[in-house]
Design a protein around this motif. Structure first.
Motif, mmCIF file in Angstrom:
data_model
loop_
_atom_site.group_PDB
_atom_site.id
_atom_site.type_symbol
_atom_site.label_atom_id
_atom_site.label_comp_id
_atom_site.label_asym_id
_atom_site.label_seq_id
_atom_site.Cartn_x
_atom_site.Cartn_y
_atom_site.Cartn_z
ATOM 1 N N ASP A 112 0.814 -1.219 0.000
ATOM 2 C CA ASP A 112 0.000 0.000 0.000
ATOM 3 C C ASP A 112 0.846 1.268 0.000
ATOM 4 O O ASP A 112 0.315 2.382 0.016
ATOM 5 C CB ASP A 112 -0.960 0.013 1.192
ATOM 6 C CG ASP A 112 -0.233 -0.088 2.535
ATOM 7 O OD1 ASP A 112 1.023 -0.058 2.554
ATOM 8 O OD2 ASP A 112 -0.913 -0.211 3.571
ATOM 9 N N GLY A 113 2.173 1.102 0.015
ATOM 10 C CA GLY A 113 3.054 2.266 -0.024
ATOM 11 C C GLY A 113 3.179 3.011 1.297
ATOM 12 O O GLY A 113 3.820 4.066 1.356
ATOM 13 N N LYS A 114 2.585 2.475 2.364
ATOM 14 C CA LYS A 114 2.648 3.135 3.669
ATOM 15 C C LYS A 114 3.819 2.553 4.472
ATOM 16 O O LYS A 114 3.790 1.381 4.850
ATOM 17 C CB LYS A 114 1.337 2.941 4.418
ATOM 18 C CG LYS A 114 0.153 3.619 3.738
ATOM 19 C CD LYS A 114 -1.137 3.401 4.527
ATOM 20 C CE LYS A 114 -2.314 4.075 3.840
ATOM 21 N NZ LYS A 114 -3.593 3.856 4.591
ATOM 22 N N TYR A 115 4.818 3.373 4.717
ATOM 23 C CA TYR A 115 6.034 2.911 5.383
ATOM 24 C C TYR A 115 6.092 3.281 6.870
ATOM 25 O O TYR A 115 6.807 2.627 7.625
ATOM 26 C CB TYR A 115 7.261 3.508 4.695
ATOM 27 C CG TYR A 115 7.577 2.912 3.350
ATOM 28 C CD1 TYR A 115 8.499 1.875 3.221
ATOM 29 C CD2 TYR A 115 6.946 3.370 2.191
ATOM 30 C CE1 TYR A 115 8.804 1.326 1.984
ATOM 31 C CE2 TYR A 115 7.248 2.825 0.955
ATOM 32 C CZ TYR A 115 8.168 1.806 0.858
ATOM 33 O OH TYR A 115 8.464 1.267 -0.369
ATOM 34 N N GLY A 117 4.448 4.035 10.669
ATOM 35 C CA GLY A 117 3.352 3.790 11.583
ATOM 36 C C GLY A 117 3.378 4.768 12.732
ATOM 37 O O GLY A 117 3.507 5.982 12.542
ATOM 38 N N GLN A 177 12.571 9.302 -0.511
ATOM 39 C CA GLN A 177 12.092 7.961 -0.824
ATOM 40 C C GLN A 177 13.223 6.950 -0.782
ATOM 41 O O GLN A 177 13.036 5.798 -0.363
ATOM 42 C CB GLN A 177 11.419 7.947 -2.206
ATOM 43 C CG GLN A 177 10.659 6.675 -2.525
ATOM 44 C CD GLN A 177 9.458 6.456 -1.610
ATOM 45 O OE1 GLN A 177 8.969 7.392 -0.970
ATOM 46 N NE2 GLN A 177 8.970 5.228 -1.539
ATOM 47 N N TRP A 184 13.648 0.559 5.285
ATOM 48 C CA TRP A 184 12.727 -0.583 5.310
ATOM 49 C C TRP A 184 13.468 -1.871 4.939
ATOM 50 O O TRP A 184 13.342 -2.901 5.607
ATOM 51 C CB TRP A 184 11.572 -0.345 4.354
ATOM 52 C CG TRP A 184 10.578 -1.479 4.321
ATOM 53 C CD1 TRP A 184 10.681 -2.656 3.621
ATOM 54 C CD2 TRP A 184 9.351 -1.554 5.050
ATOM 55 N NE1 TRP A 184 9.601 -3.460 3.856
ATOM 56 C CE2 TRP A 184 8.766 -2.810 4.725
ATOM 57 C CE3 TRP A 184 8.680 -0.701 5.911
ATOM 58 C CZ2 TRP A 184 7.535 -3.204 5.253
ATOM 59 C CZ3 TRP A 184 7.458 -1.099 6.438
ATOM 60 C CH2 TRP A 184 6.892 -2.336 6.112
ATOM 61 N N GLN A 211 3.295 -4.408 10.228
ATOM 62 C CA GLN A 211 2.889 -3.246 11.011
ATOM 63 C C GLN A 211 3.954 -2.881 12.047
ATOM 64 O O GLN A 211 4.215 -1.697 12.288
ATOM 65 C CB GLN A 211 1.552 -3.499 11.710
ATOM 66 C CG GLN A 211 1.038 -2.291 12.497
ATOM 67 C CD GLN A 211 0.883 -1.054 11.630
ATOM 68 O OE1 GLN A 211 0.321 -1.103 10.533
ATOM 69 N NE2 GLN A 211 1.397 0.081 12.114
ATOM 70 N N ARG A 214 6.578 -0.972 10.318
ATOM 71 C CA ARG A 214 6.120 0.405 10.100
ATOM 72 C C ARG A 214 6.340 1.254 11.351
ATOM 73 O O ARG A 214 6.787 2.406 11.280
ATOM 74 C CB ARG A 214 4.634 0.422 9.735
ATOM 75 C CG ARG A 214 4.306 -0.011 8.324
ATOM 76 C CD ARG A 214 2.850 0.338 8.013
ATOM 77 N NE ARG A 214 2.480 -0.019 6.653
ATOM 78 C CZ ARG A 214 1.851 -1.127 6.307
ATOM 79 N NH1 ARG A 214 1.517 -2.015 7.252
ATOM 80 N NH2 ARG A 214 1.549 -1.376 5.060
ATOM 81 N N ASP A 222 10.208 9.600 11.946
ATOM 82 C CA ASP A 222 9.228 10.636 12.272
ATOM 83 C C ASP A 222 9.926 11.793 12.996
ATOM 84 O O ASP A 222 10.621 11.583 13.992
ATOM 85 C CB ASP A 222 8.141 10.040 13.176
ATOM 86 C CG ASP A 222 6.952 10.969 13.337
ATOM 87 O OD1 ASP A 222 7.136 12.205 13.377
ATOM 88 O OD2 ASP A 222 5.820 10.462 13.440
#
Length: 229
Positions: A112-115, A117, A177, A184, A211, A214, A222
């Motif tokens: 889903d491209g979500k890296y 969390g 990116q 990752w 998850q 993430r 972050d």
């Protein structure tokens, strides 16, 4: 077979055969006398192979919970290759490149491209050293135990230094990116970037869920995370 396995097996075989290992021989020897003759050469123990070593492990280890005998004995191609060298600094360049090329193909990026969390959950994972031990429940949630090898925050003063400091990881590297995908991939399969790394292959071996990865990613990248303060 690596040198640690060889030492363990040699000691076990020597003990079973009644041959004293160097330390035991020293303890058992009477005090030397001035006129005593030179001691006879120590008895030699025959070289043993992986088959004998596996039999010895099978006799002394029993599966319990998520810690299984197959998990101890079965090695994939990368583990077999890395076991031939005492540490990663001794891996020939050609072998290292072959391992990295094979492992990079096994990295699975989020569909889903979500890296990223929740960094707060990531901090809990980094602090948690439980998982995959005989006393843990089968299918239980594992921790990453990141602080065992890395510094991540200033607040936590108990950390290992086997791996590099990750303090201000995202602040120093940014969140391009390329950085996100590298981070990752490194967590998923460390051998894809550093053959025979000491770092676990968290995603490839199913130690952490997608998850959880993430959340650890968020801890590292972050801007609000204590890692980047």
């Amino acid at each position: 077979m690596n040198r640690i396995h060889a030492w363990m097996l040699t000691t076990a075989v020597a003990t079973a055969a009644g041959i004293a290992t160097p330390a035991l021989a020293q303890d058992a020897r009477p005090a030397a006398k001035p006129a005593a003759k030179a001691a006879a050469p120590a008895a030699e123990v025959s070289t043993v192979g992986d088959g004998e070593l596996k039999k010895l492990i099978a006799l002394s280890f029993h599966s319990k919970g998520p810690a299984t005998l197959d998990g101890v004995l079965q090695q994939d191609a990368t583990q077999q290759a890395c076991s031939q060298y005492p540490d990663r600094t001794h891996v020939p360049e050609a072998v290292a490149k072959k391992i990295e090329a094979a492992e990079i193909k096994q990295v699975k990026y989020p569909a889903d491209g979500k890296y990223l969390g929740d960094w707060k959950e990531g901090e809990k994972i980094a602090q948690n050293g439980r998982g995959m031990q005989f006393s843990d429940p089968v299918g239980g949630v594992n921790g990453a135990n990141c602080y065992a090898c890395h510094q991540l925050t200033k607040a936590e003063i108990s950390f290992g230094n086997i791996g590099p400091s990750l303090y201000q990881y995202g602040k120093l590297r940014g969140n391009s990116q390329a950085v996100i995908q590298y981070t990752w991939g490194k967590i998923w399969d460390s051998n894809a970037f550093s053959a025979c790394s000491n770092m676990p292959r968290f995603g490839h071996k199913g130690i952490l869920t997608e998850q959880q990865i993430r959340d650890v990613m968020a801890l590292l990248l972050d801007p609000a995370s204590p890692v980047n303060q």
